[in-house]
Design an enzyme around this catalytic site. Structure first.
Site, PDB file in Angstrom:
ATOM      1  N   HIS A 242       0.835  -1.205   0.000  1.00 10.78           N
ATOM      2  CA  HIS A 242       0.000   0.000   0.000  1.00 10.78           C
ATOM      3  C   HIS A 242       0.869   1.253   0.000  1.00 10.78           C
ATOM      4  O   HIS A 242       0.582   2.232  -0.714  1.00 10.78           O
ATOM      5  CB  HIS A 242      -0.927  -0.011   1.214  1.00 10.78           C
ATOM      6  CG  HIS A 242      -2.008   1.020   1.167  1.00 10.78           C
ATOM      7  ND1 HIS A 242      -2.222   1.918   2.186  1.00 10.78           N
ATOM      8  CD2 HIS A 242      -2.933   1.319   0.223  1.00 10.78           C
ATOM      9  CE1 HIS A 242      -3.235   2.715   1.884  1.00 10.78           C
ATOM     10  NE2 HIS A 242      -3.687   2.373   0.695  1.00 10.78           N
ATOM     11  N   HIS A 246       1.083   3.935  -3.417  1.00  9.59           N
ATOM     12  CA  HIS A 246       0.842   5.383  -3.344  1.00  9.59           C
ATOM     13  C   HIS A 246       2.113   6.182  -3.615  1.00  9.59           C
ATOM     14  O   HIS A 246       2.034   7.384  -3.902  1.00  9.59           O
ATOM     15  CB  HIS A 246       0.254   5.751  -1.980  1.00  9.59           C
ATOM     16  CG  HIS A 246      -1.217   5.452  -1.871  1.00  9.59           C
ATOM     17  ND1 HIS A 246      -2.181   6.272  -2.421  1.00  9.59           N
ATOM     18  CD2 HIS A 246      -1.877   4.409  -1.313  1.00  9.59           C
ATOM     19  CE1 HIS A 246      -3.383   5.767  -2.181  1.00  9.59           C
ATOM     20  NE2 HIS A 246      -3.227   4.635  -1.513  1.00  9.59           N
ATOM     21  N   HIS A 268      -7.905  -0.879  -4.992  1.00 11.11           N
ATOM     22  CA  HIS A 268      -8.523  -0.889  -3.669  1.00 11.11           C
ATOM     23  C   HIS A 268      -9.720  -1.841  -3.624  1.00 11.11           C
ATOM     24  O   HIS A 268      -9.961  -2.492  -2.596  1.00 11.11           O
ATOM     25  CB  HIS A 268      -8.928   0.528  -3.268  1.00 11.11           C
ATOM     26  CG  HIS A 268      -7.768   1.405  -2.894  1.00 11.11           C
ATOM     27  ND1 HIS A 268      -7.046   2.127  -3.819  1.00 11.11           N
ATOM     28  CD2 HIS A 268      -7.185   1.661  -1.686  1.00 11.11           C
ATOM     29  CE1 HIS A 268      -6.078   2.793  -3.209  1.00 11.11           C
ATOM     30  NE2 HIS A 268      -6.136   2.523  -1.920  1.00 11.11           N
ATOM     31  N   GLU A 387     -10.405  10.493  -5.596  1.00 16.25           N
ATOM     32  CA  GLU A 387      -9.087  10.590  -4.975  1.00 16.25           C
ATOM     33  C   GLU A 387      -8.643  12.041  -4.860  1.00 16.25           C
ATOM     34  O   GLU A 387      -7.777  12.371  -4.051  1.00 16.25           O
ATOM     35  CB  GLU A 387      -8.051   9.781  -5.750  1.00 16.25           C
ATOM     36  CG  GLU A 387      -6.779   9.578  -4.953  1.00 16.25           C
ATOM     37  CD  GLU A 387      -5.688   8.829  -5.704  1.00 16.25           C
ATOM     38  OE1 GLU A 387      -4.741   8.357  -5.065  1.00 16.25           O
ATOM     39  OE2 GLU A 387      -5.772   8.727  -6.936  1.00 16.25           O
ATOM     40  N   HIS A 403     -11.882  11.270  -0.473  1.00 17.85           N
ATOM     41  CA  HIS A 403     -11.098  10.123   0.002  1.00 17.85           C
ATOM     42  C   HIS A 403     -10.050  10.545   1.025  1.00 17.85           C
ATOM     43  O   HIS A 403      -9.935   9.954   2.102  1.00 17.85           O
ATOM     44  CB  HIS A 403     -10.426   9.418  -1.185  1.00 17.85           C
ATOM     45  CG  HIS A 403      -9.341   8.480  -0.774  1.00 17.85           C
ATOM     46  ND1 HIS A 403      -7.990   8.789  -0.932  1.00 17.85           N
ATOM     47  CD2 HIS A 403      -9.372   7.257  -0.188  1.00 17.85           C
ATOM     48  CE1 HIS A 403      -7.265   7.784  -0.481  1.00 17.85           C
ATOM     49  NE2 HIS A 403      -8.061   6.844  -0.025  1.00 17.85           N
ATOM     50  N   HIS A 407      -9.791   9.989   5.399  1.00 22.95           N
ATOM     51  CA  HIS A 407      -8.671   9.421   6.151  1.00 22.95           C
ATOM     52  C   HIS A 407      -8.260  10.343   7.298  1.00 22.95           C
ATOM     53  O   HIS A 407      -8.000   9.890   8.418  1.00 22.95           O
ATOM     54  CB  HIS A 407      -7.474   9.213   5.219  1.00 22.95           C
ATOM     55  CG  HIS A 407      -7.446   7.880   4.539  1.00 22.95           C
ATOM     56  ND1 HIS A 407      -6.805   6.785   5.074  1.00 22.95           N
ATOM     57  CD2 HIS A 407      -7.984   7.466   3.363  1.00 22.95           C
ATOM     58  CE1 HIS A 407      -6.934   5.755   4.261  1.00 22.95           C
ATOM     59  NE2 HIS A 407      -7.647   6.135   3.208  1.00 22.95           N
ATOM     60  N   HIS A 443     -12.975   2.299   2.950  1.00 21.55           N
ATOM     61  CA  HIS A 443     -12.792   2.022   1.527  1.00 21.55           C
ATOM     62  C   HIS A 443     -13.951   1.220   0.937  1.00 21.55           C
ATOM     63  O   HIS A 443     -14.167   1.268  -0.280  1.00 21.55           O
ATOM     64  CB  HIS A 443     -11.445   1.346   1.280  1.00 21.55           C
ATOM     65  CG  HIS A 443     -10.366   2.347   1.007  1.00 21.55           C
ATOM     66  ND1 HIS A 443     -10.155   2.898  -0.237  1.00 21.55           N
ATOM     67  CD2 HIS A 443      -9.478   2.943   1.840  1.00 21.55           C
ATOM     68  CE1 HIS A 443      -9.174   3.773  -0.177  1.00 21.55           C
ATOM     69  NE2 HIS A 443      -8.736   3.824   1.070  1.00 21.55           N
TER      70      HIS A 443
END
Length: 730
Positions: A242, A246, A268, A387, A403, A407, A443
Site C-alpha cells: 500500500h 501510493h 482498492h 481521490e 477520500h 482518512h 474504503h
C-alpha cells in the site's frame, strides 16, 4: 520497443579487476553502478539520524564510524581511479546553494506524522521532490540529501527520496530496500522494539546476530471478533504494498499516469475482495461500509506502534468513537466539518446519475465506460474525482477531497481539536492505515460510490464476452502432488531492524515476522483452438478466484459474488491449432511482487553482466505489487470451497499500442501498470465482473457466474483451500 522484466540473474559476484573480457569502460560502469546503489542505501539507512551522527549499522560483524558527508571506501577507490567532478565538503558544480527556500518541506516537524492525505503535506512533498529531482547524478542527490536530512521530517524525507529514485530515468538501475527495514517501528509494536533493545544488550561477543520474533499472536487477543484477521491487516507485505503503490501513484505531485483514477478504484476494490475472503475464512461477515458518520464506530484500534525514534506513539481510537468536526491546527488545515464530506458525496452521486461531471469552467464531461481512446472512461474520471488529485480532477474545488479528508478526519477522531496534543492515528499514513479495521469500512464506502456508477453501465454483450474459436476444455490447479487442493499455513521472514533504528549494537538486530503463506501451485489449463483463419495469434488468459459460499453457507448469485472475485493472474499466450496445454506457475502472477529486497540483499547482490538490462532499469517500479505470500486467502482447517474462473479473450482486442521506447514490466502489471507507458489491457479493469450481467445469455437467464460457462472460452473449477496452522517452508 517492449522490454519485459526478467528475474534477477543468478550470477556470482564479479570482481571487475579479474574479468579481462570486460572493457575498461564497462568495468568502470559496473563499479559506478554498484557504488551508486551503496550510496542510495546509505541515504536511506537510519532515517532518524542527524547529519552529525556517524555510527552506522555494522556490516560483516564489525562496527564502523562513518562520516555521512564523506565517500565510502568503495567510492573513494572509484574516485581515485576514475576522477569524478565532486569534492568532499563542496557543492556539485552548477547546483543551487543550501535549500533555504524549502519553506513548506521544513514546516513539518521532525519526529511527527507525515501524511499524504493532508493537502499541506502533499505540497511539502512536492517541494522536496522537486528539489531532489533537480539533481543530475547520484552524487549530487546525495549532497542535497545530506543538506536537508536534519531539517525535514523523516517520513517526508524517505518518501521524497524514494519518489525521485523511482521517477528519474538515469536512476532506474537503483533499487529500493524494503520499507520494513527503513521504518521497522511502523511494522512491529513498541514492546517488540523494546525486546529487541534488551536482546541486543544481552548479546554475547560470539553471537553474530540478534533475532527477535513477532507473531503469530500479533498485537491483540481474540476476545474481539475483528482480531481474528489481525494476521491479515498487520501483514508486512500488504502494508508495504500500500505504501509503495501510493509512492508510484501519488496525489498532487504532478504525476500523470495512464488510467490512474481507474487503477485507484480497481486496486482498492481488489484489496477489499481479498480481505473479505479472509474474513469468511475465519467466520466473520464481509466488511460493512462506513456510510453513516453520525453514529459511533463500534471497533476501536490501538496500534501500539511508534512514530519516531524517541517513542512517540500513534493516536488510538476507543470503541464507539464518533467522527467529529476537524478543528486541529497542527497541519495547516482550515476547520473542517463532517457535513462537507456529506456534501461532496452528494455532488459526486449527482454526477453519477446525471451522467456527467462539471469542470472548473462549467462544461459538462460525460461519464460512460463505452468510449474509445483518447477519451477517458467514466470510471477513470470518477477515480480522479474521488481521490481528488488537483492536477487531474476536473473540478476538485466543487467535488472536494473526499477520500483523503475521510482518512484525516477518522485519524483525528480521538483528538479532533488537538486539545490533548495527541498524534493522528494510523489511518493518516499509507504504510500503517491497513492495520486499522476502519480502513476497510472507509474504503468499502469509497468503493460503493464506484459500484453505484458501475451497475448503471450497460452489461457486456455476448460478442464482448465470447471467443468462439477457442474452447476451454479443462481447468485445474496442482500443488504438492494434489489436484484442486491448495494448502496454507505460516512462514517467517527476517528483516534487519537495525538498518532503521539505532540499537547501539555491534551486530545486526533482526526481527522475525510471522506471516500467512501457501505452497506454490500450478494452473493446468487445456484449450482447444479451432483450425481456421479466424484463430487469434495470441490470446489473453484471465484467472479469477472467489469463495463459493456466503456467510450462511449458501451458494452466491452473480451479483452477490461479483465483488468477491479476486484477480489471480492475467497473461498472454500464443495458440497453435488443436489442443494447447498451458502450465502456469502461481509465482508468475501478474498482480504479485515476489522480490522484497533487504539492505543486505542489495549490498551483496551480484553485478549484472548488462548494466542496461530490463531487470535493472525496471526493478523499482516492479517493486510495486501484492505480496506473493498473500496470493491465496487463508481458507479453513476443515477445507473451504472456492471457485476458479478462467476466461480467454482475443489479444487483438485487448492489446494497447505502446509509445516508442516504452518498457513493459511484467511483474504486478495488473495492480501497478507499466512504467512510463500505457496500461497493458484495453478492457476495463476487473472485466468481466466490473458490471452487472446481461439478463439472458444464449436464451437462458444469468443467475450465477457459472452461467457464463455456456460460452466456450470460459470455464470454472471448484477447488478447496485448507489452512494447516503449520509452518510452510519453501
Amino acid at each position: 520497443m517492449t522490454c519485459v522484466r526478467q528475474s534477477f540473474p543468478a550470477l556470482t559476484l564479479v570482481d571487475v579487476r579479474e574479468e579481462p573480457h570486460l572493457s575498461h569502460t564497462t568495468k568502470h560502469l559496473l563499479v559506478t553502478m554498484d557504488s551508486e546503489q551503496k550510496q542510495v542505501l546509505d541515504m536511506l539507512e537510519r532515517p532518524f539520524r542527524l547529519p552529525t551522527q556517524g555510527k552506522r549499522q555494522p556490516r560483516n560483524g564489525k562496527a564502523a564510524d562513518v562520516d555521512v558527508n564523506l565517500f565510502s571506501t568503495l567510492e573513494k577507490r572509484i574516485s581515485e581511479s576514475h576522477p569524478i567532478v565532486f569534492e568532499v565538503g563542496t557543492r556539485v558544480g552548477g547546483s543551487e546553494p543550501p535549500p533555504q527556500r524549502l519553506t513548506l518541506a521544513r514546516s513539518i516537524p521532525r519526529g511527527t506524522v507525515f501524511s499524504i492525505f493532508v493537502k499541506s503535506h502533499r505540497l511539502a512533498a512536492k517541494e522536496l521532490c522537486d528539489y531532489f529531482m533537480e539533481a543530475s547524478s547520484v552524487q549530487e542527490l546525495r549532497q542535497r540529501v545530506e543538506e536537508v536530512r536534519g531539517l525535514v521530517n523523516e517520513k517526508l524525507f524517505i518518501f521524497a527520496l524514494s519518489f525521485v529514485i523511482i521517477r528519474k530515468p538515469e536512476m532506474r538501475h537503483l533499487r529500493l530496500p524494503s520499507i520494513v527495514e527503513i521504518f521497522p517501528c511502523m511494522f512491529v509494536p513498541v514492546t517488540t522494539v523494546s525486546e529487541m533493545e534488551q536482546e541486543a544488550r544481552k548479546s554475547t561477543p560470539d553471537q553474530e546476530i540478534v533475532v527477535t520474533e513477532y507473531g503469530p499472536e500479533f498485537s491483540s487477543t481474540h476476545l474481539k471478533p475483528e482480531h481474528r484477521v489481525a494476521y491479515w491487516r498487520e501483514d508486512y507485505g500488504i502494508n508495504s504494498h500500500h505504501w509503495h503503490w501510493h509512492l508510484v501513484y501519488p496525489v498532487d505531485l504532478g504525476v500523470m499516469r495512464d488510467r490512474k483514477g481507474e487503477l485507484f478504484f480497481y486496486m482498492h476494490q481488489q484489496m477489499l475482495a481479498r480481505y473479505d475472503m479472509d474474513r469468511l475464512s475465519v467466520g466473520l461477515n464481509r466488511v460493512q461500509k462506513l456510510s453513516n458518520w453520525r453514529i459511533p464506530i463500534p471497533d476501536g484500534y490501538f496500534p501500539k506502534l511508534t512514530i519516531n525514534n524517541a517513542g512517540q506513539t500513534w493516536g488510538s481510537r476507543q470503541d464507539n468513537s464518533l467522527v467529529q468536526d476537524y478543528r486541529r491546527e497542527d497541519f495547516g488545515l482550515l476547520p473542517f466539518d463532517v457535513s462537507e464530506l456529506e456534501q461532496w458525496h452528494s455532488r459526486i452521486m449527482d454526477a453519477i446519475h446525471q451522467g456527467y461531471l462539471v469542470d472548473h469552467d462549467g462544461n459538462q464531461t460525460r461519464l460512460t465506460d463505452n468510449v474509445k481512446p483518447p477519451e477517458k472512461r467514466g470510471i477513470d474520471l470518477l477515480g480522479d474525482t474521488v481521490e481528488a488529485d488537483s492536477s487531474i480532477s476536473l473540478n476538485s474545488l466543487f467535488y472536494g477531497d473526499l477520500h483523503n479528508m475521510g482518512h484525516v478526519v477518522i485519524s483525528a477522531i480521538h483528538d479532533p481539536d488537538y486539545a490533548h496534543r495527541e498524534n493522528l492515528g494510523v489511518m493518516s499514513d499509507t504504510a500503517t492505515a491497513m492495520r486499522d479495521p476502519v480502513f476497510y469500512r472507509w474504503h468499502k464506502y469509497i468503493d460503493d460510490i464506484f459500484q453505484e456508477y458501475k451497475v448503471i453501465q450497460p452489461p457486456y454483450t455476448t460478442e464482448e464476452l465470447s471467443l468462439s474459436s477457442v474452447e476451454v476444455v479443462s481447468v485445474a490447479v496442482e500443488s504438492q502432488g494434489q489436484k484442486n487442493q491448495l494448502i496454507t499455513g505460516w512462514s517467517t521472514r527476517d528483516f534487519e531492524a537495525s538498518r532503521g533504528l539505532d540499537f547501539n549494537a555491534d551486530k545486526p538486530v533482526m526481527v522475525r515476522l510471522t506471516h500467512l503463506n501457501h505452497h506454490p501451485f500450478v494452473y493446468s489449463i487445456k484449450l482447444q483452438a479451432a483450425n481456421s483463419g479466424s484463430l487469434p495469434k495470441e490470446v489473453t488468459v484471465r484467472i479469477f478466484m472467489a469463495p463459493k459460499l456466503n456467510e450462511r453457507g449458501v451458494e452466491m448469485s452473480f451479483m452477490e459474488q461479483r465483488l468477491l472475485w479476486a484477480e489471480m493472474d492475467r497473461f498472454t499466450h500464443d495458440l497453435k491449432p488443436g489442443l494447447n496445454h498451458i502450465l502456469r506457475s502461481s509465482t508468475s502472477s501478474s498482480i504479485t511482487n515476489s522480490n522484497e529486497f533487504t539492505f543486505r540483499d542489495l549490498e551483496e547482490r551480484p553485478n549484472p553482466d548488462n548494466p542496461g538490462a530490463p531487470e535493472n532499469t525496471l526493478f523499482n517500479f516492479c517493486g510495486c505489487g501484492w505480496p506473493q505470500h498473500m496470493l491465496l486467502p487463508r481458507g479453513k482447517q476443515e477445507g473451504m470451497p472456492f471457485e476458479l474462473f478462467v476466461m480467454v479473450t482475443d489479444w487483438n482486442q485487448d492489446k494497447v499500442a505502446q509509445p516508442d521506447g516504452a518498457c513493459s514490466c511484467s511483474a504486478a502489471a495488473s495492480f501497478c501498470g507499466i512504467l512510463d507507458a500505457l496500461y497493458p489491457d484495453a478492457r476495463p479493469m476487473g472485466f468481466p465482473f466490473d458490471r452487472r450481467p446481461m439478463p439472458m445469455l444464449l436464451n437462458r437467464p444469468v443467475g450465477r457466474a457459472s452461467d457464463l460457462t455456456r460460452l466456450s472460452n470460459i470455464a470454472m473449477q471448484d477447488i478447496t483451500i485448507t489452512f494447516t496452522n503449520a509452518q510452510i517452508t519453501q
